[in-house]
Design a protein around this motif. Structure first.
Motif, PDB file in Angstrom:
ATOM      1  N   PRO A 156      46.945 -47.652  21.921  1.00  0.00           N
ATOM      2  CA  PRO A 156      45.916 -46.606  22.024  1.00  0.00           C
ATOM      3  C   PRO A 156      46.134 -45.766  23.273  1.00  0.00           C
ATOM      4  O   PRO A 156      46.539 -46.271  24.332  1.00  0.00           O
ATOM      5  CB  PRO A 156      44.607 -47.405  22.109  1.00  0.00           C
ATOM      6  CG  PRO A 156      44.925 -48.739  21.544  1.00  0.00           C
ATOM      7  CD  PRO A 156      46.358 -49.000  21.866  1.00  0.00           C
ATOM      8  N   SER A 157      45.868 -44.469  23.162  1.00  0.00           N
ATOM      9  CA  SER A 157      46.035 -43.588  24.308  1.00  0.00           C
ATOM     10  C   SER A 157      45.232 -42.321  24.080  1.00  0.00           C
ATOM     11  O   SER A 157      44.820 -42.017  22.962  1.00  0.00           O
ATOM     12  CB  SER A 157      47.513 -43.253  24.523  1.00  0.00           C
ATOM     13  OG  SER A 157      47.691 -42.595  25.763  1.00  0.00           O
ATOM     14  N   GLY A 158      45.018 -41.574  25.177  1.00  0.00           N
ATOM     15  CA  GLY A 158      44.262 -40.333  25.084  1.00  0.00           C
ATOM     16  C   GLY A 158      43.564 -40.009  26.376  1.00  0.00           C
ATOM     17  O   GLY A 158      44.136 -40.146  27.466  1.00  0.00           O
ATOM     18  N   LEU A 159      42.303 -39.606  26.274  1.00  0.00           N
ATOM     19  CA  LEU A 159      41.506 -39.158  27.414  1.00  0.00           C
ATOM     20  C   LEU A 159      40.345 -40.114  27.629  1.00  0.00           C
ATOM     21  O   LEU A 159      39.585 -40.393  26.696  1.00  0.00           O
ATOM     22  CB  LEU A 159      40.985 -37.743  27.146  1.00  0.00           C
ATOM     23  CG  LEU A 159      40.149 -37.075  28.231  1.00  0.00           C
ATOM     24  CD1 LEU A 159      40.990 -36.827  29.486  1.00  0.00           C
ATOM     25  CD2 LEU A 159      39.578 -35.751  27.709  1.00  0.00           C
ATOM     26  N   ASN A 184      44.603 -47.682  27.872  1.00  0.00           N
ATOM     27  CA  ASN A 184      45.781 -48.471  28.231  1.00  0.00           C
ATOM     28  C   ASN A 184      45.854 -48.495  29.754  1.00  0.00           C
ATOM     29  O   ASN A 184      44.903 -48.072  30.434  1.00  0.00           O
ATOM     30  CB  ASN A 184      47.057 -47.905  27.593  1.00  0.00           C
ATOM     31  CG  ASN A 184      47.297 -46.439  27.951  1.00  0.00           C
ATOM     32  OD1 ASN A 184      47.298 -46.067  29.128  1.00  0.00           O
ATOM     33  ND2 ASN A 184      47.497 -45.593  26.937  1.00  0.00           N
ATOM     34  N   ASN A 185      46.957 -48.942  30.302  1.00  0.00           N
ATOM     35  CA  ASN A 185      47.076 -49.041  31.763  1.00  0.00           C
ATOM     36  C   ASN A 185      47.903 -47.922  32.388  1.00  0.00           C
ATOM     37  O   ASN A 185      48.291 -48.007  33.545  1.00  0.00           O
ATOM     38  CB  ASN A 185      47.676 -50.396  32.155  1.00  0.00           C
ATOM     39  CG  ASN A 185      46.645 -51.504  32.130  1.00  0.00           C
ATOM     40  OD1 ASN A 185      45.457 -51.261  32.321  1.00  0.00           O
ATOM     41  ND2 ASN A 185      47.091 -52.724  31.871  1.00  0.00           N
ATOM     42  N   GLN A 186      48.186 -46.848  31.635  1.00  0.00           N
ATOM     43  CA  GLN A 186      48.937 -45.711  32.181  1.00  0.00           C
ATOM     44  C   GLN A 186      47.983 -44.543  32.422  1.00  0.00           C
ATOM     45  O   GLN A 186      47.623 -43.836  31.475  1.00  0.00           O
ATOM     46  CB  GLN A 186      50.046 -45.254  31.234  1.00  0.00           C
ATOM     47  CG  GLN A 186      51.197 -46.225  31.136  1.00  0.00           C
ATOM     48  CD  GLN A 186      50.880 -47.377  30.216  1.00  0.00           C
ATOM     49  OE1 GLN A 186      50.820 -48.520  30.649  1.00  0.00           O
ATOM     50  NE2 GLN A 186      50.657 -47.098  28.945  1.00  0.00           N
ATOM     51  N   ALA A 187      47.565 -44.362  33.661  1.00  0.00           N
ATOM     52  CA  ALA A 187      46.761 -43.199  34.053  1.00  0.00           C
ATOM     53  C   ALA A 187      47.691 -42.215  34.750  1.00  0.00           C
ATOM     54  O   ALA A 187      48.088 -42.438  35.893  1.00  0.00           O
ATOM     55  CB  ALA A 187      45.618 -43.613  34.969  1.00  0.00           C
TER      56      ALA A 187
END
Length: 745
Positions: free
Chosen positions: A456-459, A429-432
């Motif tokens: 979707p999100s994670g590492l 996604n666009n949240q780092a």
């Protein structure tokens, strides 16, 4: 009253502490006092003087000069003394020395002084707890009892002398005091309750003909009433913060600067005032009208655009040097440049003593929440604007940034104005929210956006050099064994593994990627795939905030309720003596772990723990728990902590360039039989050593013309020093150092 002659320093049994420094932003000017030569400016980060001809010529900062970084008001009185209304007392500079008046000296309230005024041969202070007057020997709290019921307010926001009266803006309306009468008599006071009780007045302006007030609007005192000239009461996000009477009429500072035409009609005044900024004060000086250009909202004092000066051609902006914003995120020293994320000013960077910040016009998509910074191959850094992808910056190494190159990698394209260079990449996604790098490998911790919690999100991980265009990507989600898709913090261990802290109370997990970050087949997870460690595993709390490797090869884990140490085979062990939220951890050059807490800073050296809070250090606690960071700067021998109000820089001398610092010999020292303690490792100059016990009690002071001539036989004014560990404050050639020495009996 407090008269600090030196910056506050903390003495630690487990490490050397040379100095505490604090850096905040002075770009938001709260008020100013014009003089014949220039402006004294009170800011969120201290006080400075702007000379009309020479520019910035003086500054006074916390903790070296002031008792707090936030200064609400400044006054140079008729005797040349400089008074500063701060968040922790009223400070006055007189004859080159500072004196601080607090609640112990008659200043009412919690210590927040909002305004200072000279009137009727007295100095008056308005605070969050009322009004105090100073006659030359101390402050008197003008409460209801002392004034015989004449003054009954609990908070004071503004003070002004006019027509032999002191005008006072309070939470219950305006009071006036007849300065020709005794303040201890009720009849000397008048409360304009009916006329002003609901006006929200925050300041006054006196002209030869009228008295004006401002706050939720602009008001003029007329016989029997306060006439509304400008009404902001229907705009809860706006406030009038300044007022000036010019040759062109009455001018108000609010959403921009406005001039009164007639009645309640106003117009925007002056061309070129910085857009999207709140005007914070107005003052005339040096033949010009001056105004503070603040942030987008009047309540946000974290940063500002600078000083604005009205010339015939329009407004000219004067940029204020220093840290661009007070609210800081991750600091990192990369290729000699100090970078730091921020809450409002994008990526900040310091080149030598000069700061700059990157924003949309430089190619960074957004400035609001730039959390992480990490090293990249070559002369480059990685950073990220929350919700706007991952940005790579090739830094030319100069403050101008004229030759810098920025590229933002996004999971899907973003729409920003002005447009920025961007490239789609297989991010989740666009949240780092956090980054960890080693060589050409970058790990990216991500979290779902609050409006799209199912995305979707994670590492994520990328390998390669953006400058060469050879990046390869991989991702880890719950389908691959990750315990949660919302990541808070990362720590690379250097042995093919990475620690992962999850948002909320989801604990932490360890990924052994076998040295092949792009290949999943050899991955292993601890404690197990899709599982995390928490309180049931021995952690003080399942809220995991921070990590740091310790010098023995274990991992320190900061949680919401203390510190834990993980070692292979033994698992988690709570570190005694460290409590509360441990928001960030960094190891200094001697292996001491420095822990940033909500209420204190801890230095952990093996089993030895020392804490620093308001009682023994300049540390100011803040309530922000997440997104705090720490870094070790080996070139300067200092720990750097981020915070909501600025950056802490604690010089420890550990592993610093030039090595060592002061050294005593022999150690331990056994007094008697003519033996003396000698000193080395300091400049060849007159030297003074002050010795203190571990509880801070003074023991002895020994001076000499040079380090070679310095010695101590262990004697004190009261006899002989007892056996034990002592702190030694060493002063030579303008440098103050702190170390320890041991005496045995």
């Amino acid at each position: 009253m407090i008269s600090p002659a030196l910056p506050l320093a903390v003495l630690a049994a487990s490490t050397q502490v040379l100095d505490w420094d604090f850096v905040s932003s002075m770009t938001h000017v709260r008020s100013a006092q014009p003089t014949a030569e220039g402006l004294w400016c009170a800011t969120s980060g201290g006080v400075f003087f702007y000379d009309y001809d020479q520019g910035f010529t003086a500054e006074y900062l916390y903790p070296h000069d002031l008792p707090h970084h936030a200064v609400e008001d400044v006054l140079q009185d008729s005797q040349g003394r400089l008074w500063c209304a701060t968040g922790n007392g009223l400070a006055v500079l007189e004859n080159g020395g500072w004196t601080v008046y607090t609640s112990f000296d008659g200043i009412p309230g919690s210590g927040e002084v909002r305004v200072v005024e000279e009137a009727g041969s007295w100095i008056w202070a308005g605070t969050d707890g009322g009004l105090a007057g100073w006659t030359g020997s101390g402050f008197l709290h003008m409460d209801e009892a002392l004034t015989r019921g004449g003054f009954t307010a609990g908070e004071v926001d503004a003070l002004l002398e006019r027509d032999d009266s002191l005008w006072i803006a309070t939470e219950i309306g305006v009071f006036s005091l007849d300065l020709g009468s005794s303040p201890y008599v009720a009849s000397s006071w008048h409360h304009w309750a009916a006329e002003t009780g609901g006006l929200g007045i925050r300041g006054f302006l006196a002209t030869p003909d009228s008295l004006y007030a401002f706050g939720s609007g602009v008001f003029r005192r007329d016989p029997g009433a306060w006439t509304v000239l400008l009404d902001y009461s229907s705009h809860p996000d706006s406030m009038i913060l300044g007022l000036a009477s010019t040759s062109d009429g009455l001018v108000a500072a609010g959403c921009g600067v406005r001039r009164r035409i007639a009645g309640t009609a106003w117009e925007r005044w002056g061309e070129g005032f910085p857009p999207g900024t709140q005007a914070t004060f107005l003052a005339e000086g040096g033949g010009s009208l001056w105004c503070g250009a603040g942030s987008q909202h009047w309540t946000n004092t974290d940063y500002g655009a600078g000083l604005a000066r009205l010339n015939p051609e329009g407004w000219t902006l004067v940029l204020i040097p220093g840290l661009p914003a007070g609210s800081c995120y991750q600091p990192a020293i990369i290729d000699g440049t100090l970078y730091c994320g921020s809450h409002n000013r994008g990526l900040m960077a310091r080149y030598g003593n000069e700061w700059r910040h990157y924003g949309p016009f430089d190619g960074l998509p957004n400035t609001l929440r730039v959390y992480p910074v990490a090293d990249a191959p070559g002369e480059a850094v990685w950073t990220a604007s929350y919700h706007y992808g991952l940005t790579w910056l090739w830094d030319s190494g100069t403050p101008s940034g004229a030759d810098d190159i920025l590229m933002t990698f996004v999971s899907d394209s973003i729409q920003v104005n002005p447009p920025v260079p961007q490239m789609e990449a297989p991010l989740l996604n666009n949240q780092a929210v956090c980054l960890a790098s080693s060589g050409e490998t970058l790990w990216i911790g991500q979290e779902p956006f609050w409006t799209t919690p199912d995305e979707p999100s994670g590492l994520a991980v990328c390998v390669g050099d953006p400058a060469a265009g050879d990046l390869e990507w991989a991702a880890f989600t719950v389908d691959d064994g990750l315990a949660s898709g919302a990541i808070r913090s990362l720590l690379l261990t250097g042995d093919g593994g990475i620690w992962i802290a999850f948002a909320g109370d989801a604990g932490c997990q360890y990924l052994d990627f076998g040295g092949t970050p792009l290949i999943h087949s050899d991955d292993s997870w601890l404690p197990a795939p899709n599982q995390s460690w928490g309180m049931s595993s021995g952690l003080p709390s399942s809220q995991v905030l921070s990590f740091c490797r310790d010098r023995e090869g274990g991992v320190l884990v900061g949680t919401g309720a203390g510190l834990s140490r993980w070692t292979a085979g033994a698992g988690f062990t709570t570190v005694a003596g460290v409590d509360g939220a441990i928001k960030a951890i960094a190891l200094d050059g001697d292996g001491t772990a420095w822990c940033l807490g909500s209420s204190a800073v801890w230095a952990v050296d093996g089993a030895e723990v020392v804490h620093y809070d308001r009682s023994n250090s300049p540390f100011l606690p803040v309530n922000r728990v997440e997104n705090e960071f720490a870094a070790w700067d080996p070139s300067e021998g200092r720990i750097i902590f981020s915070s909501r109000i600025g950056m802490w820089m604690i010089r420890t001398a550990a592993g610093s360039a030039g090595g060592g610092g002061p050294r005593f010999h022999p150690q331990p020292f056994l007094p008697g039989d003519g033996g003396v303690l000698s000193l080395a490792g300091v400049p060849d100059a007159p030297v003074t050593v002050r010795v203190f016990s571990v509880d801070g009690a003074f023991v002895a002071s020994i001076s000499a013309d040079s380090p070679g001539a310095w010695s101590w036989d262990g004697r004190t004014e009261g006899g002989n020093a007892a056996g034990g560990v002592y702190f030694a404050v060493v002063e030579a050639d303008g440098v103050t150092s702190v170390t320890k020495l041991a005496v045995v009996r």
